[in-house]
Structure formats: C-alpha cells, structure tokens
Motif scaffolding. Sequence first.
Motif, short mmCIF file in Angstrom:
data_model
loop_
_atom_site.label_atom_id
_atom_site.label_comp_id
_atom_site.label_asym_id
_atom_site.label_seq_id
_atom_site.Cartn_x
_atom_site.Cartn_y
_atom_site.Cartn_z
N UNK A 1 -3.79 3.50 63.30
CA UNK A 1 -4.23 4.47 62.29
C UNK A 1 -4.89 3.76 61.10
N UNK A 2 -4.53 2.51 60.84
CA UNK A 2 -5.11 1.69 59.77
C UNK A 2 -4.98 2.37 58.41
N UNK A 3 -3.76 2.76 58.06
CA UNK A 3 -3.52 3.44 56.79
C UNK A 3 -3.78 2.50 55.62
N UNK A 4 -4.45 3.02 54.60
CA UNK A 4 -4.73 2.26 53.39
C UNK A 4 -4.24 3.03 52.16
N UNK A 5 -3.12 2.60 51.57
CA UNK A 5 -2.71 3.20 50.29
C UNK A 5 -3.71 2.79 49.19
N UNK A 6 -4.15 3.76 48.42
CA UNK A 6 -5.04 3.50 47.29
C UNK A 6 -4.33 4.01 46.03
N UNK A 7 -4.17 3.13 45.06
CA UNK A 7 -3.47 3.48 43.82
C UNK A 7 -4.48 3.50 42.68
N UNK A 8 -4.53 4.61 41.94
CA UNK A 8 -5.40 4.74 40.78
C UNK A 8 -4.55 5.20 39.60
N UNK A 9 -5.11 5.09 38.40
CA UNK A 9 -4.38 5.54 37.22
C UNK A 9 -4.68 7.01 36.93
N UNK A 10 -3.80 7.63 36.18
CA UNK A 10 -3.99 9.03 35.79
C UNK A 10 -5.05 9.12 34.69
N UNK A 11 -5.33 10.30 34.22
CA UNK A 11 -6.30 10.50 33.13
C UNK A 11 -5.67 11.33 32.03
N UNK A 12 -6.22 11.20 30.82
CA UNK A 12 -5.74 12.00 29.69
C UNK A 12 -6.03 13.48 29.89
N UNK A 13 -7.20 13.77 30.43
CA UNK A 13 -7.62 15.16 30.56
C UNK A 13 -6.84 15.84 31.69
N UNK A 14 -6.32 17.03 31.37
CA UNK A 14 -5.56 17.83 32.34
C UNK A 14 -6.21 19.20 32.48
N UNK A 15 -5.92 19.85 33.59
CA UNK A 15 -6.49 21.16 33.85
C UNK A 15 -5.94 22.23 32.92
N UNK A 16 -4.76 21.98 32.35
CA UNK A 16 -4.16 22.90 31.39
C UNK A 16 -3.42 22.08 30.34
N UNK A 17 -3.26 22.62 29.14
CA UNK A 17 -2.58 21.86 28.09
C UNK A 17 -1.09 21.74 28.36
N UNK A 18 -0.49 20.59 28.05
CA UNK A 18 0.95 20.43 28.26
C UNK A 18 1.75 21.30 27.29
N UNK A 19 2.93 21.69 27.72
CA UNK A 19 3.85 22.38 26.82
C UNK A 19 4.24 21.41 25.70
N UNK A 20 4.59 21.92 24.52
CA UNK A 20 4.92 21.03 23.40
C UNK A 20 5.98 19.98 23.73
N UNK A 21 7.00 20.36 24.51
CA UNK A 21 8.08 19.41 24.78
C UNK A 21 7.69 18.39 25.85
N UNK A 22 6.50 18.56 26.46
CA UNK A 22 6.03 17.57 27.44
C UNK A 22 4.96 16.66 26.85
N UNK A 23 5.03 16.45 25.55
CA UNK A 23 4.30 15.41 24.86
C UNK A 23 5.30 14.29 24.56
N UNK A 24 4.96 13.07 24.94
CA UNK A 24 5.90 11.96 24.72
C UNK A 24 6.23 11.77 23.25
N UNK A 25 5.34 12.21 22.37
CA UNK A 25 5.57 12.05 20.94
C UNK A 25 6.79 12.83 20.45
N UNK A 26 7.20 13.85 21.23
CA UNK A 26 8.33 14.67 20.80
C UNK A 26 9.68 14.12 21.26
N UNK A 27 9.68 12.99 21.97
CA UNK A 27 10.93 12.39 22.41
C UNK A 27 11.70 11.83 21.22
N UNK A 28 13.03 11.83 21.28
CA UNK A 28 13.82 11.31 20.16
C UNK A 28 13.62 9.81 19.98
N UNK A 29 13.81 9.35 18.77
CA UNK A 29 13.75 7.91 18.49
C UNK A 29 15.01 7.27 19.03
#
Length: 297
Positions: A1-29
């Motif tokens: 089958x000659x499978x080839x895993x390809x790994x790429x990075x994610x992007x900032x742009x999303x198809x929909x805006x994240x919920x407020x609590x799914x911004x890393x900035x809102x995590x506790x210190x």
Amino acid sequence: MNELPIVVTCTDRKASPPAPHLHARTLPAAEVAERAAEWARRLRTAPGTRRLEDLYQGDQWRRALALTAAASRAGFTPRLYVASAGLGLRQVSSLAPAYAATFMPRHADSVGSSTTETGIWWDRLHRTGGSQRLPQIAEAAGQALVVLSETYAQALHHDLAALAATGADTVLIGGACDIDGIVRVPANAALRKALGGTLTSLNVRTAASWLEHCTPGRLTTEAAQARFAAWAAEAAHREHYARTPVPDETVISFIEKMTALHPGSSRTRLLRLFRDEGLACEQKRFADLYTQTMGRR
C-alpha cells in the motif's frame, strides 16, 4: 500500500470563531501541566465539532490538503495529520471544535512562553486522549513527511528525536535544526518566487516540490536528493525590497482603516496590501499587532 503519513501544522484561521472559553488566553495562571489539563477538560465538553479538514482555512491549509494529491501522484497512499497546539497530533478526518491556541511566543493565545513550556504542553496533550504519537505513526508506515515551522518543530523536538531513532525514512521540511537520522530541507525564502504564494505557505509548497522530485514510491533516494538540490540551486532567487520601516502606531492605524474598508479580510491579505504601499513590517510583528488591534474590538 506504501502508506505515507504527512504531518502539517494547523492555521490561525478557522471556519467559525472559537467560543470564549476555547481561547488559550482565558486559561488560569498556573503550571503548564495544570493549564493543559484544564484545556483538555474544555475540549471534551465543547459543542460544535467539525472535521479538521473543514475547520482550518486559508492558503496555507489549502496547500496542505493538496499535498495528498501530490503524494498520490508520487506513488504513495497519503494519510494527512495536523500538528496543533490546541489538539495535539490528529488525522484531518477527526472532529474538534474551533479553538485558539498557538506555540507562537508573545501571541495572546500562546500556550507557553518558552520552548521548554511548549514542549511540556505538547507532551501533556498526548495524555488527554485523541492525540497520536508521531514516532509510532512513522514507525508503523516506515516513513513520514513532516512539514513544520521553526516554532512548532521546537515544541515537537522530543517527538522528532524519537522519530529519528525509529529508523523510519523521514523528510522534515522546515523545522528548527538538523536531526541525525532525518533528511531535512530548511525553509528557503529564495524559493518563494519559483514556488509562488506567500512565505506562510512556503514550507508546504516546498514539500509538494519534494514529492515531484522524488523517485516514484520512495521518499528519499540519493538521486532524488540530488535532483531537488540542483533544482533549488537553479530556482533560488534572492528578493530585495525597498520598503520604508514604520512604527507600530502606523501599522495599527493601517489595520484599523483596512478592516473597516474591507471587513472579513484575512491577516495575510492585509499584510500584502500594507507591503504593496511600500511599507515594511516583518510578518510576525504584523501578526502580533493585528491580534492586538482586533482584540480591542
């Protein structure tokens, strides 16, 4: 089958805006491990999931998806994975909610302030469920094509070192440093003219070119490496720009003006318009100022 895993990075742009609590900035210190555990809890309970291949947006992501076609033409059966600061390593067919998290330093949604912290965060993501291990994926297939920016490669350094130790036939496009046991093709801005597109998508375009030059069905051969090196040497074009450096206030004023005139424009398009006016701003600085400006709205 000659499978080839390809790994790429994610992007900032999303198809929909994240919920407020799914911004890393809102995590506790707190310590990285504690913040990662809280992040995992939020992901598990978040509604509105969609396939990752449909979640990410922009030219870089379109080019990343196109790598599967390039790999098929080169004689492989591709399996596309995305390395994400918010999700870990997942196949693009998996489901997740929109989120905002990055390894980029000084970003409002950065998950760590140093390579040590981002490395710990990445390791913790593997323990939250859903994230897969790069060395195991590559070892099972016997090969892997990994396309990472410098920042993401630093966060994944331990995984890359473990991958090299497996002996899997591996090509790293971009990355942060050479690793024994891995063929690395560093990011080369001099190839942008030949490959087209923006610097943001340069690594994935370089990966596509590597697949075009490789021996069919084989990721690395001495002959293919020589072909690619010869092509890159001939295609390289050093670009020089006579642009005027400006202070942060000028950049911010431009972003405010153009987002009002062209609502919905991407950050990449705004930077292109900015530079078209003969003004100079490094890509990372523009991104930070864009995030700062939009965050005040």
